[in-house]
Design a protein around this motif. Structure first.
Motif, short mmCIF file in Angstrom:
data_model
loop_
_atom_site.label_atom_id
_atom_site.label_comp_id
_atom_site.label_asym_id
_atom_site.label_seq_id
_atom_site.Cartn_x
_atom_site.Cartn_y
_atom_site.Cartn_z
N VAL A 93 46.00 48.28 46.10
CA VAL A 93 46.04 46.83 45.84
C VAL A 93 44.65 46.22 45.98
CG1 VAL A 93 47.14 44.65 46.49
CG2 VAL A 93 48.39 46.79 46.80
N PHE A 94 44.17 45.58 44.92
CA PHE A 94 42.92 44.83 44.98
C PHE A 94 43.23 43.35 45.05
CE2 PHE A 94 41.22 48.71 43.12
CZ PHE A 94 39.95 48.80 43.66
N ASP A 95 42.53 42.63 45.93
CA ASP A 95 42.67 41.18 46.02
C ASP A 95 41.71 40.57 45.01
OD1 ASP A 95 42.52 38.53 46.67
OD2 ASP A 95 42.26 38.83 48.83
N ILE A 96 42.22 39.85 44.04
CA ILE A 96 41.37 39.30 42.97
C ILE A 96 40.33 38.32 43.53
CG2 ILE A 96 42.87 37.35 42.38
CD1 ILE A 96 41.10 39.42 39.73
N GLU A 97 40.66 37.71 44.65
CA GLU A 97 39.77 36.72 45.26
C GLU A 97 38.70 37.34 46.14
OE1 GLU A 97 40.63 32.78 46.50
OE2 GLU A 97 39.98 33.10 44.43
N SER A 98 38.76 38.65 46.34
CA SER A 98 37.83 39.29 47.27
C SER A 98 36.38 39.01 46.87
CB SER A 98 38.08 40.80 47.28
OG SER A 98 37.01 41.44 47.92
N ARG A 99 35.57 38.72 47.87
CA ARG A 99 34.15 38.47 47.59
C ARG A 99 33.33 39.75 47.63
NH1 ARG A 99 33.81 33.10 47.49
NH2 ARG A 99 35.64 32.11 48.37
N GLU A 100 33.97 40.83 48.00
CA GLU A 100 33.22 42.09 48.09
C GLU A 100 33.84 43.12 47.17
OE1 GLU A 100 34.48 42.46 51.95
OE2 GLU A 100 33.04 41.05 52.80
N LEU A 138 41.70 32.27 32.40
CA LEU A 138 40.73 33.32 32.72
C LEU A 138 41.38 34.64 33.10
CD1 LEU A 138 38.31 31.18 34.92
CD2 LEU A 138 38.11 31.72 32.49
N ARG A 139 42.70 34.62 33.26
CA ARG A 139 43.37 35.77 33.83
C ARG A 139 43.18 37.07 33.06
NH1 ARG A 139 48.83 32.73 35.65
NH2 ARG A 139 47.73 31.45 37.18
N VAL A 140 43.46 37.03 31.77
CA VAL A 140 43.43 38.26 30.98
C VAL A 140 42.04 38.89 31.03
CG1 VAL A 140 43.67 39.24 28.67
CG2 VAL A 140 45.28 37.50 29.48
N GLN A 141 41.04 38.07 30.81
CA GLN A 141 39.68 38.59 30.76
C GLN A 141 39.27 39.21 32.10
OE1 GLN A 141 36.60 35.75 30.02
NE2 GLN A 141 35.06 37.39 29.89
N GLU A 144 40.96 42.46 32.73
CA GLU A 144 40.42 43.56 31.94
C GLU A 144 39.08 44.05 32.46
OE1 GLU A 144 40.85 42.32 27.90
OE2 GLU A 144 43.00 42.89 27.92
N GLU A 145 38.25 43.10 32.87
CA GLU A 145 36.95 43.49 33.43
C GLU A 145 37.12 44.37 34.66
OE1 GLU A 145 34.65 39.42 32.17
OE2 GLU A 145 34.72 39.97 34.31
N ARG A 146 37.98 43.90 35.55
CA ARG A 146 38.21 44.65 36.79
C ARG A 146 38.78 46.03 36.48
NH1 ARG A 146 37.86 40.76 41.26
NH2 ARG A 146 36.02 39.71 40.45
N GLU A 148 38.54 47.89 33.87
CA GLU A 148 37.58 48.81 33.29
C GLU A 148 36.67 49.40 34.36
OE1 GLU A 148 34.36 48.36 29.74
OE2 GLU A 148 36.12 47.05 29.75
N TYR A 149 36.22 48.50 35.23
CA TYR A 149 35.31 48.93 36.28
C TYR A 149 35.99 49.91 37.24
CZ TYR A 149 31.46 48.55 39.57
OH TYR A 149 30.40 48.83 40.37
N ILE A 150 37.22 49.58 37.61
CA ILE A 150 37.93 50.42 38.58
C ILE A 150 38.26 51.78 37.95
CG2 ILE A 150 40.04 50.65 39.97
CD1 ILE A 150 40.04 47.52 40.08
N ARG A 151 38.56 51.76 36.66
CA ARG A 151 38.88 53.02 36.00
C ARG A 151 37.72 54.02 36.11
NH1 ARG A 151 42.88 54.44 32.68
NH2 ARG A 151 43.51 52.40 31.95
N THR A 152 36.51 53.53 35.94
CA THR A 152 35.36 54.44 36.00
C THR A 152 35.18 55.02 37.40
OG1 THR A 152 33.88 52.62 36.45
CG2 THR A 152 34.08 53.29 34.14
N ALA A 153 35.76 54.36 38.39
CA ALA A 153 35.62 54.88 39.75
C ALA A 153 36.84 55.71 40.14
CB ALA A 153 35.46 53.72 40.73
N SER A 154 37.66 56.08 39.16
CA SER A 154 38.94 56.73 39.49
C SER A 154 38.90 58.25 39.45
CB SER A 154 40.05 56.23 38.57
OG SER A 154 40.20 54.84 38.71
N GLU A 155 37.70 58.81 39.31
CA GLU A 155 37.53 60.28 39.37
C GLU A 155 38.54 60.99 38.47
OE1 GLU A 155 35.18 61.77 41.54
OE2 GLU A 155 34.46 59.80 42.19
N GLY A 156 39.24 61.97 39.04
CA GLY A 156 40.17 62.79 38.25
C GLY A 156 41.38 62.03 37.74
N PHE A 157 41.60 60.82 38.24
CA PHE A 157 42.76 60.04 37.81
C PHE A 157 42.39 59.05 36.72
CE2 PHE A 157 43.51 61.25 42.24
CZ PHE A 157 44.73 61.91 42.12
#
Ligand SMILES: Nc1nc2c(ncn2[C@@H]2O[C@H](COP(=O)(O)OP(=O)(O)OP(=O)(O)O)[C@@H](O)[C@H]2O)c(=O)[nH]1
Ligand SMILES: Nc1nc2c(ncn2[C@@H]2O[C@H](COP(=O)(O)OP(=O)(O)O)[C@@H](O)[C@H]2O)c(=O)[nH]1
Ligand SMILES: [Mg+2]
Lengths: 326, 282
Positions: A93-100, A138-141, A144-146, A148-157
């Motif tokens: 679970v990612f918090d969309i509001e997270s500042r980090e 702003l939700r869809v955009q 999608e940005e998040r 894409e970014y998270i996918r690249t950090a997903s290693e073998g998954f």
């Protein structure tokens, strides 16, 4: 696949930064909390386990893992094999509001690596949560940005990870969890086959099979014109409607929410008839049928008759004779 | 700000009496004023008084309904004091001008419980000359069918325009009102306009056109719910007692039919038009 009466335990990890909303979701979906109750939840200490029985032979073994740094550190080191071993599903679970966000992704990567090492065949679902806090346009955009970014950090998954935008304040929560449950049901195909036959016998427009406590849909079949139903989000809406009703009954009758179950609900109008009745120990069946008393009465009788077939499905999935009309 | 324009926040949105309750009452109207009980209200009361005096001059029959709103934030004692203080100030002013009998009423309301619906229901009920008849009809329905509580609801606003005369409690009102939501939501999902299924149009004729719904609870001894649409706007919702619904269903259907017929005589004309403005100057 799974023959015999052995229960299928499926381990599900729920992870993400502290405050991301993991326990909130769990309490709403599995423990009859309403959205505004979750403010009372404190941070989770270590891991909280819960077991939920679905369709008889599926036992969901949910690990709600407290997200404070110290705990996470511990999961990744001392408890690595214990936590990440034999996992069927990881829900992160990612918090969309997270500042980090960057830091969140690094932590996600570490967890993904541990998972790949201990349970390489696990499935990963990522929930981008608290979407209600983002302006609608702003939700869809942003999602999608998040993604894409998270996918690249997903290693073998990387290729198999699935993403859902969620919020406890609307039915998006049910949409995501329905997909997760569907993935976990071992014999979804055979259930669907049986449902399809039933639908034809009773001339149903739509049948929805759902789990009684969570009101999450297990599966559905839709026939004929109903496939054009403009409300494509109706399954999660129905989960949410039924859950709300259950809570309302519990609140005003003093019955604990867990047992505020109705035996039957019927709604008859000039355009459709609808009823919900119990199918197996843990499931209810909702049926939408044409507006005819005859069809209605025949449908109820037929459902009563097929109950044992579905109960059997709960136990084993060997070939069965089809359903005959009553 | 002393006065608020009532905007029905969030989930109370559909609750706009200006268009929902059109058919309920005759040419009489009511003016609803909202006073913020958590704010300084002296100036607000002065304006209210001016307005009431004006109304008394030209439209003496319009009910003025004062909602002392947001009482949820106040302590019990303070709430009572504030409420009495407001009533006193308005009534003093009216009697100074010789209007002590002006039709002005006061309600304590909050959006955090059902008090606002209760207040609205009472406002509306006052405007229904047939109220005693409706109550008598509901009473007789309740006693013939062993119904614990029966409400006649305006479907869209979820205001009840009448109930039987047994004591009301918040719980039964809220169960019934939540139940309407379930029926409306499901009806929206499956009541979409589908093109005629070819060759199978004959099945259309059997379903009754007024929606009907029933919920039975799993545990014996628990209440169950019955809903029957009376017309486009009204629904009868009953909280039933312990007996098995299966046996009673036919009896209930019959008696509700009788009730429905009687109601048609009470409201012979289907459409009525009355506007209740919900205002307060800022
Ligand atoms: N706006 C909004 N707030 C949410 C949502 N879901 C959860 N929250 C809030 O987020 C806060 C933290 O939620 P928790 O569920 O306790 O967080 P957690 O992920 O279990 O945290 P740890 O147990 O410390 O790992 C709560 O106060 C919730 O009110 C959501 O969908 N939208
Ligand atoms: N405590 C409390 N706050 C309320 C209540 N009703 C409205 N509010 C709050 O008062 C504020 C103004 O409400 P709104 O309806 O927009 O006022 P308007 O300007 O009159 O339309 C909002 O922040 C509401 O959440 C109530 O019953 N109790
Ligand atoms: Mg937690």
């Amino acid at each position: 696949m799974n023959t015999g009466k052995r229960q299928k335990q499926r381990k599900v990890l729920l992870m993400g930064k502290s405050g991301a909303g993991k326990s909130s979701m769990r309490s709403i979906v599995f423990s009859n909390y309403v959205a505004k109750d979750v403010r009372r939840l404190g941070a989770t200490i270590d891991v909280e386990h819960s077991n939920i029985k679905f369709m008889g032979n599926l036992m969901l073994n949910l690990w709600d893992c407290g997200g404070q740094d110290g705990f996470v550190e511990n999961y990744l080191t001392h408890q690595r094999a214990h936590v990440f071993g034999s996992v069927a599903v990881l829900i992160f679970v990612f918090d969309i509001e997270s500042r980090e966000f960057q830091a969140d992704v690094i932590s996600y990567s570490n967890i993904i690596r541990a998972l790949e090492e201990c349970s390489p065949t696990a499935k990963v679902f990522v929930l981008i949560h608290k979407m209600d806090l983002v302006q609608a346009r702003l939700r869809v955009q942003l999602f999608e940005e998040r993604t894409e970014y998270i996918r690249t950090a997903s290693e073998g998954f990387r290729d198999s990870v699935e993403f859902f935008p969620t919020s406890i304040w609307d039915q998006s929560l049910y949409k995501a969890w329905t997909q997760i449950i569907y993935f976990l049901i071992p014999n979804a195909r055979s259930i669907e086959g049986l449902l399809q036959q039933l639908a034809e016998v009773i001339d149903a427009r739509e049948l929805i099979l759902y789990e009684r406590t969570t009101c999450l849909m297990v599966t559905h079949v839709t026939r004929g014109l109903e496939t054009n139903n403009p409300f494509t989000d109706r399954f999660e809406r129905i989960s949410s409607i039924l859950k709300t009703h259950k809570q309302s009954m519990a609140k005003h009758t003093g019955i604990p929410a867990g047992s505020a179950n109705f035996a039957e609900m019927q709604i008859k109008t000039g355009r459709f008839m609808f009823f919900i009745t119990r199918l197996t120990e843990n499931t209810n069946l909702a049926a939408s049928i044409p507006p005819s008393e005859q069809v209605f009465n025949a449908a109820r009788v037929n459902i009563l008759l097929v109950r044992p077939k579905f109960a059997e499905l709960d136990i084993a999935s060997k070939p069965r004779p089809g359903i005959q009309q009553a | 700000m002393d006065f608020q324009v009532w905007d029905f926040p969030g989930h109370l949105d559909y609750f706009d009496p200006a268009f929902d309750v059109d058919n309920i009452f005759e040419e009489i109207g009511a003016l609803i004023w909202v006073i913020d009980a958590q704010d300084e209200y002296l100036e607000a009361i002065m304006r209210l008084n001016t307005t009431i005096l004006n109304l008394q001059h030209s439209y003496p029959n319009i009910n003025v309904e004062v909602f002392v709103h947001k009482v949820d934030g106040l302590s019990e004692d303070y709430k009572g004091d504030t409420f009495r203080d407001i009533i006193q100030r308005v009534q003093d002013e009216l009697s100074d001008h010789g209007y002590e009998n002006a039709p002005v009423s006061f309600y304590q309301t909050s959006i955090y419980d059902h008090s606002i619906f209760e207040a609205f229901s009472k406002v509306i009920q006052k405007l229904i000359p047939q109220l005693p008849t409706l109550e008598a009809l509901l009473n007789s329905l309740c006693s013939t069918c062993h119904i614990e509580k029966a409400y006649l609801f305006d479907i869209m606003s979820k205001i009840y325009i009448a109930t039987d005369t047994s004591p009301t409690d918040i719980g039964s009102y809220e169960i019934c009102s939540d139940y309407i939501d379930v029926v409306i939501d499901v009806s929206e999902i499956y009541g979409w306009d589908r093109p005629a299924e070819n060759g199978r149009t004959e099945i259309q004729e059997t379903g009754n056109n007024d929606a009907e719904s029933l919920i039975t609870m799993e545990r014996k001894g628990n209440n169950y719910l019955y809903l029957r649409e009376i017309n486009k706007y009204l629904a009868l919702i009953c909280l039933m007692g312990d007996d098995s619904p299966a046996e009673k269903k036919a009896v209930i259907d019959y008696n509700v039919g009788v009730f429905q017929a009687a109601l048609k005589q009470v409201f012979p004309r289907a459409e009525r038009e009355v506007i209740v403005p919900v205002t307060s100057p800022s």
